[in-house]
Write a protein that holds these residues in place. Structure first.
Motif, PDB file in Angstrom:
ATOM      1  N   GLY A 460      46.641  39.370  47.631  1.00 21.20           N
ATOM      2  CA  GLY A 460      46.159  39.274  48.999  1.00 21.20           C
ATOM      3  C   GLY A 460      45.002  40.214  49.244  1.00 21.20           C
ATOM      4  O   GLY A 460      44.495  40.865  48.316  1.00 21.20           O
ATOM      5  N   THR A 461      44.589  40.319  50.485  1.00 20.82           N
ATOM      6  CA  THR A 461      43.418  41.108  50.832  1.00 20.82           C
ATOM      7  C   THR A 461      43.687  42.608  50.869  1.00 20.82           C
ATOM      8  O   THR A 461      42.757  43.396  51.011  1.00 20.82           O
ATOM      9  N   ASN A 462      44.943  43.014  50.766  1.00 20.15           N
ATOM     10  CA  ASN A 462      45.257  44.431  50.646  1.00 20.15           C
ATOM     11  C   ASN A 462      44.495  45.012  49.465  1.00 20.15           C
ATOM     12  O   ASN A 462      44.362  44.365  48.429  1.00 20.15           O
ATOM     13  N   THR A 463      43.992  46.234  49.590  1.00 15.66           N
ATOM     14  CA  THR A 463      43.209  46.807  48.487  1.00 15.66           C
ATOM     15  C   THR A 463      44.046  47.045  47.241  1.00 15.66           C
ATOM     16  O   THR A 463      43.491  47.187  46.151  1.00 15.66           O
ATOM     17  N   THR A 464      45.370  47.091  47.401  1.00 13.00           N
ATOM     18  CA  THR A 464      46.226  47.201  46.220  1.00 13.00           C
ATOM     19  C   THR A 464      46.466  45.846  45.568  1.00 13.00           C
ATOM     20  O   THR A 464      47.127  45.769  44.549  1.00 13.00           O
ATOM     21  N   TRP A 465      45.961  44.768  46.166  1.00 12.01           N
ATOM     22  CA  TRP A 465      46.084  43.390  45.699  1.00 12.01           C
ATOM     23  C   TRP A 465      47.488  42.817  45.888  1.00 12.01           C
ATOM     24  O   TRP A 465      47.644  41.730  46.407  1.00 12.01           O
ATOM     25  N   LEU A 466      48.512  43.554  45.461  1.00 10.41           N
ATOM     26  CA  LEU A 466      49.879  43.025  45.483  1.00 10.41           C
ATOM     27  C   LEU A 466      50.778  43.730  46.493  1.00 10.41           C
ATOM     28  O   LEU A 466      51.922  43.343  46.668  1.00 10.41           O
ATOM     29  N   GLY A 467      50.258  44.762  47.159  1.00 12.23           N
ATOM     30  CA  GLY A 467      51.069  45.496  48.118  1.00 12.23           C
ATOM     31  C   GLY A 467      51.500  46.851  47.631  1.00 12.23           C
ATOM     32  O   GLY A 467      51.990  47.669  48.404  1.00 12.23           O
ATOM     33  N   SER A 468      51.338  47.113  46.356  1.00 13.33           N
ATOM     34  CA  SER A 468      51.721  48.396  45.777  1.00 13.33           C
ATOM     35  C   SER A 468      50.856  48.658  44.554  1.00 13.33           C
ATOM     36  O   SER A 468      50.616  47.767  43.741  1.00 13.33           O
ATOM     37  N   HIS A 469      50.391  49.893  44.428  1.00 14.26           N
ATOM     38  CA  HIS A 469      49.588  50.241  43.265  1.00 14.26           C
ATOM     39  C   HIS A 469      50.364  50.019  41.967  1.00 14.26           C
ATOM     40  O   HIS A 469      49.814  49.501  40.987  1.00 14.26           O
ATOM     41  N   LEU A 470      51.628  50.414  41.951  1.00 13.56           N
ATOM     42  CA  LEU A 470      52.402  50.334  40.709  1.00 13.56           C
ATOM     43  C   LEU A 470      52.733  48.895  40.336  1.00 13.56           C
ATOM     44  O   LEU A 470      52.957  48.593  39.164  1.00 13.56           O
ATOM     45  N   ALA A 471      52.747  47.982  41.301  1.00 16.78           N
ATOM     46  CA  ALA A 471      53.047  46.578  41.001  1.00 16.78           C
ATOM     47  C   ALA A 471      51.967  45.930  40.157  1.00 16.78           C
ATOM     48  O   ALA A 471      52.215  44.913  39.496  1.00 16.78           O
ATOM     49  N   MET A 472      50.769  46.498  40.150  1.00 20.30           N
ATOM     50  CA  MET A 472      49.675  45.900  39.387  1.00 20.30           C
ATOM     51  C   MET A 472      49.938  45.941  37.881  1.00 20.30           C
ATOM     52  O   MET A 472      49.329  45.190  37.120  1.00 20.30           O
ATOM     53  N   SER A 473      50.848  46.794  37.446  1.00 19.02           N
ATOM     54  CA  SER A 473      51.190  46.813  36.022  1.00 19.02           C
ATOM     55  C   SER A 473      51.761  45.474  35.586  1.00 19.02           C
ATOM     56  O   SER A 473      51.595  45.063  34.431  1.00 19.02           O
ATOM     57  N   ASN A 474      52.436  44.770  36.511  1.00 17.14           N
ATOM     58  CA  ASN A 474      53.024  43.482  36.165  1.00 17.14           C
ATOM     59  C   ASN A 474      51.962  42.413  35.959  1.00 17.14           C
ATOM     60  O   ASN A 474      52.084  41.566  35.061  1.00 17.14           O
ATOM     61  N   LEU A 475      50.914  42.419  36.764  1.00 13.99           N
ATOM     62  CA  LEU A 475      49.838  41.451  36.567  1.00 13.99           C
ATOM     63  C   LEU A 475      49.092  41.735  35.270  1.00 13.99           C
ATOM     64  O   LEU A 475      48.800  40.818  34.491  1.00 13.99           O
ATOM     65  N   TYR A 476      48.802  42.996  35.028  1.00 13.74           N
ATOM     66  CA  TYR A 476      48.121  43.375  33.783  1.00 13.74           C
ATOM     67  C   TYR A 476      48.936  42.937  32.571  1.00 13.74           C
ATOM     68  O   TYR A 476      48.421  42.313  31.638  1.00 13.74           O
ATOM     69  N   ALA A 477      50.229  43.232  32.602  1.00  7.83           N
ATOM     70  CA  ALA A 477      51.084  42.907  31.461  1.00  7.83           C
ATOM     71  C   ALA A 477      51.262  41.401  31.310  1.00  7.83           C
ATOM     72  O   ALA A 477      51.390  40.909  30.172  1.00  7.83           O
ATOM     73  N   TYR A 478      51.267  40.667  32.416  1.00 10.18           N
ATOM     74  CA  TYR A 478      51.373  39.213  32.285  1.00 10.18           C
ATOM     75  C   TYR A 478      50.216  38.668  31.456  1.00 10.18           C
ATOM     76  O   TYR A 478      50.422  37.844  30.549  1.00 10.18           O
ATOM     77  N   GLY A 479      48.999  39.094  31.759  1.00 11.33           N
ATOM     78  CA  GLY A 479      47.855  38.611  30.986  1.00 11.33           C
ATOM     79  C   GLY A 479      47.983  38.942  29.521  1.00 11.33           C
ATOM     80  O   GLY A 479      47.688  38.109  28.652  1.00 11.33           O
TER      81      GLY A 479
END
Length: 837
Positions: A460-479
């Motif tokens: 989403g438009t939140n600057t953290t993209w997913l709502g939490s900085h730490l949640a971005m590890s899941n998107l990175y790892a998915y790729g």
């Protein structure tokens, strides 16, 4: 391979960061002369067309090197010879035409690439332009981690399909999205400013995702208006330079609801013609459209079964329209009917195989059946979907979920790759041979050209993209896992940490430990032994509500009663689900003695007193696991707090708020689940913890003025089943009590309810001295779906530390209601330091 690390980054927290750059921060390194000698003098990108991924690779290299080294490097496109150190990026074919032959380059497949940093000239060459761009990001990732190794290697994707699905609605909302509104849509149209789309394209390309479905699988046919198709073309123009194709979700009934026909029968000639024309129109605007994602006859969505057509006939309708354009159909296997729980053999988990097995081989070659990793719905633990072992002649893709729908909705830290790996690495033993799930969906096992993975992401438009900085590890790892499912969750995580937070070893160790412990902890306090995530499945899919799992038509049942619990999915006495697996796996799950404890209640209905392999009874395991999980959640917060000063203040405080919330909500989960099953079974906790909270002061037992008791439903989401609310929405409430504990310093915990539709205010006082205050504004602070009820979703626990009190002091809480929120309060706890309650 000689590995050179120059780990002297600019440490500290002087510069605040909002998370928008994700793992592509390319933070400056303060490195030695030897490190500086690794800076190339030139970048040679072997394509000058601005829309090409190779041109983009040149720009990304230039910007990345500027960030890492602080130096500008020029880009050229039309020559290969260079008198000094350089980076050459392009395809193998482009290199051969411009620069001549190159020795020792391994075979490259699909979007694969080769990277060679051993000489003064760094070569980054792809089998195609996407591969070259992936290689450029790989090179920058190495440098950004302080890794100046001399390497030469090739890497190829395991499968051609590496998609993400966004469940964005045309009005700008996102179904199961926890990071703000859509970056694509607003008010029924495509947004004008696509800056965030470009930033997302960069993130996806850097983890080698090659397609994005931009709209919700519960699709709105208005996406097909001329205006929106033009907007879709603009979106595709932004993604194209990053090698990311656009796909769209379709509503099956569009010919009728949008096109004006009186039918959407997939075998009707007018329907076939309509979809052919629409497809042609879409390709006029998006000539490289990846294809369609279709959810049909699932959860109320229309589909071919409406006309007694098969799902294969329904999928092939789109496949035929797409075939001339080279597009593919991702056809979701998430199809099931409403069920009656009184039927002992009814089982939603069987649905996918029952609907799709007999259709194996009847799908067109450009159809891929997209299968959720487990047979229910993104639960905290499920067995692998048996459908993977039942489609021998049909291409498949695995569906994962980055957005944490059932798993804390980004308000809880849950690092997902360890969960995913239980599925990817599982051996299905098809025909009594090694058949790892990852080899099946990739197409390797059945020798199919198509296959791969899709993940529901919902940025989403939140600057953290997913709502939490730490949640971005899941998107990175998915790729990373979509490219190579054998990758190591811990290793991927640590790459992400270095790219996101820097090289400090204490930061690396703390976030690694926190993340790796997070999924087991969440499983422990939300639902274990294979019972599923014991959340409210009828409402927000967020907080605890085990009773909602039963007595409904959705089929996510626990079949819990006063003596027993679990789904009997055996062939001999249950639903027969275990028989959908190949023989060896079916035999393992059929036998209670060979079924792993962590899936016991998925496959077997047992007494609460049934003894596990561990020696514990089922009910005691429940009690112990929920206490253990909540205890770990307290430790997650403490670990993060140990990093204060090592992470910039903006991100540090953002994560602190979420981990403080998770620490409190894990206790709400713990108490709700334990109280529910203690009440249902009547079996006491052998350690006498459940239902006993000697440090708590129940709000309903305090002296009340302007407050009144309120019986909470479900009962287990309030301590003692009762809370207090103000007598009206205009009345300020006061709850008062005298402290009976010994004088000393305590942590003061407060359990209250934060309802959507109001922002009440509370203050807590000791002898009229304010020791804390807060507002009911969770909907503005956290990411999970809010609730309008007093329940496990709205229940919130916070803590004020180091409060000094004397025996006999007056403790008072004043609640000021707002809107529909009547300043609800559950309890107060005065906790000696180190006591969790």
């Amino acid at each position: 391979m000689r590995v050179l690390f120059f780990l002297a980054p600019l440490l500290g927290s002087a510069t605040a960061e909002n998370g928008l750059a994700g793992w592509l921060r390319h933070a400056s390194l303060s490195c030695s002369h030897q490190c500086q000698s690794k800076l190339p003098a030139n970048i040679i990108a072997l394509n000058a067309t601005e829309s090409s991924p190779v041109y983009t690779a040149g720009i990304e290299l230039q910007q990345g090197l500027k960030g890492i080294y602080g130096s500008h490097v020029d880009i050229s496109h039309d020559k290969c010879q260079t008198p000094s150190a350089a980076v050459i990026v392009g395809t193998l074919e482009q290199y051969r035409k411009t620069c001549g032959s190159l020795k020792d380059v391994p075979d490259l497949d699909g979007d694969g690439f080769w990277i060679d940093t051993k000489d003064t000239v760094v070569h980054i060459l792809g089998s195609n332009e996407k591969g070259a761009l992936y290689g450029a990001f790989e090179y920058l990732s190495m440098l950004a981690q302080g890794n100046f190794s001399e390497v030469a290697y090739a890497t190829n994707p395991v499968a051609p399909i590496r998609w993400v699905n966004e469940w964005d609605n045309m009005d700008g909302s996102i179904e199961r999205g926890y990071g703000g509104p859509s970056i694509f849509f607003k008010d029924g149209a495509i947004v004008e400013d696509l800056t965030r789309v470009k930033q997302y394209a960069r993130l996806l390309a850097s983890i080698r995702v090659n397609a994005v479905v931009v709209n919700n699988v519960n699709a709105n046919a208005t996406l097909l208006t001329t205006e929106n198709l033009e907007g879709l073309g603009r979106i595709a123009d932004v993604f194209r330079p990053y090698g990311v194709q656009v796909g769209v979700s379709l509503n099956y009934a569009s010919p009728e609801t949008f096109g004006g026909l009186d039918t959407f029968d997939p075998l009707d000639a007018s329907v076939i013609k309509w979809w052919t024309n629409i497809t042609d129109q879409i390709y006029e605007h998006v000539p490289d459209l990846a294809g369609y994602l279709v959810k049909a006859n699932s959860e109320g969505q229309p589909g071919p079964l409406t006309y007694n057509r098969t799902l294969a006939e329904g999928a092939n309708l789109f496949a035929n329209a797409l075939q001339p354009h080279g597009g593919i159909v991702m056809f979701r296997a998430f199809v099931y009917d409403q069920l009656n729980e009184t039927n002992w053999t009814a089982d939603r988990a069987k649905a996918a195989v029952e609907f799709f097995k007999e259709l194996d081989g009847k799908f067109d070659e450009n159809v891929v059946v997209q299968i959720k990793y487990g047979p229910i719905d993104f639960q905290v633990r499920e067995p692998v979907s048996p459908l993977f072992a039942n489609l021998f002649n049909t291409s498949t893709a695995i569906e994962l979920q980055v957005t944490q729908e059932y798993l804390g909705q980004q308000s809880h830290l849950v690092y997902l790759p360890p969960l995913w790996k239980t599925i990817l690495d599982f051996d299905l033993r098809i025909d009594h041979k090694a058949s790892l799930t990852r080899d099946v969906y990739s197409g390797k096992h059945f020798n199919r050209k198509l296959g791969g993975s899709a993940a529901v992401v919902n940025v989403g438009t939140n600057t953290t993209w997913l709502g939490s900085h730490l949640a971005m590890s899941n998107l990175y790892a998915y790729g990373r896992l979509a490219w190579d499912p054998t990758d190591d969750p811990k290793g991927m995580l640590q790459d992400w940490i270095r790219l996101t937070f820097g090289f400090d070893e204490k930061v690396l160790d703390a976030i690694t430990q926190m993340s790796m412990e997070s999924w087991p902890a969440y499983e422990n306090y939300s639902g274990n032994l294979g019972i599923q995530t014991l959340t409210d499945i009828l409402y927000t899919h967020y907080g605890p509500n085990p009773a909602s799992q039963d007595d409904n038509g959705w089929g996510q049942w626990t079949r819990a009663d006063r003596t027993s619990i679990g789904m009997d999915r055996t062939v001999s006495n249950g639903t027969g689900y275990s028989g959908q697996y190949p023989d060896e796996i079916a035999a393992m799950y059929e036998d209670i003695d060979t079924t792993p404890d962590n899936l016991l209640l998925w496959f077997h209905h047992v007494n609460y007193t049934h003894q596990l392999h561990s020696g514990k009874t089922v009910i005691q395991h429940f009690y112990d696991a929920h206490y253990s999980g909540a205890e770990t959640a307290q430790y997650l917060l403490a670990q993060w707090q140990s990093l204060k000063g090592k992470i910039d203040e903006e991100r540090y405080e953002h994560v602190v708020r979420r981990l403080e919330y998770q620490a409190g909500h894990s206790i709400i989960w713990r108490d709700a689940i334990n109280d529910f099953y203690h009440n249902l079974s009547g079996i006491p906790d052998q350690f006498k913890r459940v239902g006993r909270h000697p440090w708590r002061i129940e709000a309903e037992n305090m002296s009340l003025d302007g407050y009144r008791p309120y019986t909470v439903s479900p009962f287990e989401t309030a301590s003692g089943s009762v809370a207090i609310v103000t007598t009206s929405n205009e009345t300020v409430g006061t709850a008062t009590t005298n402290i009976k504990l010994p004088s000393g310093t305590y942590d003061l915990a407060v359990n209250y309810y934060d309802l959507y539709g109001g922002k009440s205010q509370w203050g807590v006082y000791v002898n009229d001295k304010k020791v804390g205050e807060w507002q009911g504004n969770n909907e503005d602070v956290f990411s999970h779906t809010p609730s309008i009820y007093l329940d496990g979703h709205s229940a919130t626990r916070l803590k004020f530390r180091d409060v000094k009190v004397k025996k006999g002091d007056t403790l008072k809480i004043i609640g000021k209601p707002d809107g529909v929120e009547p300043a609800p309060l559950d309890y107060v706890a005065l906790l000696p330091q180190g006591i969790v309650d």
